[in-house]
Design a protein around this motif. Sequence first.
Motif, PDB file in Angstrom:
ATOM      1  N   TYR A 237      33.561  -7.105  23.482  1.00 50.74           N
ATOM      2  CA  TYR A 237      34.261  -7.782  24.599  1.00 50.74           C
ATOM      3  C   TYR A 237      32.903  -8.300  25.704  1.00 50.74           C
ATOM      4  O   TYR A 237      31.762  -7.576  25.350  1.00 50.74           O
ATOM      5  CB  TYR A 237      35.140  -6.685  25.744  1.00 50.74           C
ATOM      6  CG  TYR A 237      34.215  -5.320  26.076  1.00 50.74           C
ATOM      7  CD1 TYR A 237      33.524  -5.434  27.278  1.00 50.74           C
ATOM      8  CD2 TYR A 237      34.019  -4.503  25.270  1.00 50.74           C
ATOM      9  CE1 TYR A 237      32.988  -4.402  27.763  1.00 50.74           C
ATOM     10  CE2 TYR A 237      33.419  -3.120  25.527  1.00 50.74           C
ATOM     11  CZ  TYR A 237      32.765  -3.057  26.965  1.00 50.74           C
ATOM     12  OH  TYR A 237      32.089  -2.148  27.362  1.00 50.74           O
ATOM     13  N   PHE A 238      33.270  -9.269  26.559  1.00 48.68           N
ATOM     14  CA  PHE A 238      32.207  -9.651  27.609  1.00 48.68           C
ATOM     15  C   PHE A 238      32.626  -9.244  28.965  1.00 48.68           C
ATOM     16  O   PHE A 238      33.675  -8.717  29.458  1.00 48.68           O
ATOM     17  CB  PHE A 238      32.208 -11.147  27.540  1.00 48.68           C
ATOM     18  CG  PHE A 238      32.081 -11.711  26.246  1.00 48.68           C
ATOM     19  CD1 PHE A 238      30.838 -12.098  25.778  1.00 48.68           C
ATOM     20  CD2 PHE A 238      33.027 -12.124  25.057  1.00 48.68           C
ATOM     21  CE1 PHE A 238      30.518 -12.228  24.245  1.00 48.68           C
ATOM     22  CE2 PHE A 238      32.885 -12.666  24.044  1.00 48.68           C
ATOM     23  CZ  PHE A 238      31.610 -12.729  23.646  1.00 48.68           C
ATOM     24  N   THR A 239      31.440  -9.158  29.748  1.00 49.69           N
ATOM     25  CA  THR A 239      31.391  -8.732  31.136  1.00 49.69           C
ATOM     26  C   THR A 239      30.755  -9.860  32.041  1.00 49.69           C
ATOM     27  O   THR A 239      29.802 -10.346  31.535  1.00 49.69           O
ATOM     28  CB  THR A 239      30.839  -7.442  31.364  1.00 49.69           C
ATOM     29  OG1 THR A 239      29.488  -7.465  30.772  1.00 49.69           O
ATOM     30  CG2 THR A 239      31.672  -6.317  30.830  1.00 49.69           C
ATOM     31  N   PRO A 240      31.310 -10.120  33.331  1.00 42.84           N
ATOM     32  CA  PRO A 240      30.733 -11.053  34.103  1.00 42.84           C
ATOM     33  C   PRO A 240      29.221 -11.062  34.267  1.00 42.84           C
ATOM     34  O   PRO A 240      28.948  -9.944  34.646  1.00 42.84           O
ATOM     35  CB  PRO A 240      31.444 -11.055  35.331  1.00 42.84           C
ATOM     36  CG  PRO A 240      32.995 -10.399  34.881  1.00 42.84           C
ATOM     37  CD  PRO A 240      32.506  -9.531  33.805  1.00 42.84           C
ATOM     38  N   GLY A 241      28.360 -11.786  34.487  1.00 41.01           N
ATOM     39  CA  GLY A 241      27.238 -11.648  34.757  1.00 41.01           C
ATOM     40  C   GLY A 241      26.144 -11.121  33.728  1.00 41.01           C
ATOM     41  O   GLY A 241      24.775 -10.960  34.083  1.00 41.01           O
TER      42      GLY A 241
END
Length: 98
Positions: free
Chosen positions: A91-95
Amino acid sequence: MAVAVIMEFAGATLEQYDQIIGKMGLTPRGPAPAGALGHWVAATDDGILVTDLWQTRELYDAFAKDQIGPFTAEVGVPAPPTVKYLDVHNYFTPGAGA
């Protein structure tokens, strides 16, 4: 391991959803509860679909028992959701890459 939790609430409305998150002390686009990594909700033809990403299934299960279950009943959601759990590969996270 992170877990995706897909909840389908047949007969529920977005207005009930808004009441539930208010009772939880959450705000749209605000900080997530401890252990939650992501969340979105959408109306469907027969209710609402909620998709969450949690650090662990145990953290989600505790949150569901303490908050989701009681508050959905309190606002009149007609039945508990059908729930599907998926182990998350990535998964990806903002910033994170900035």
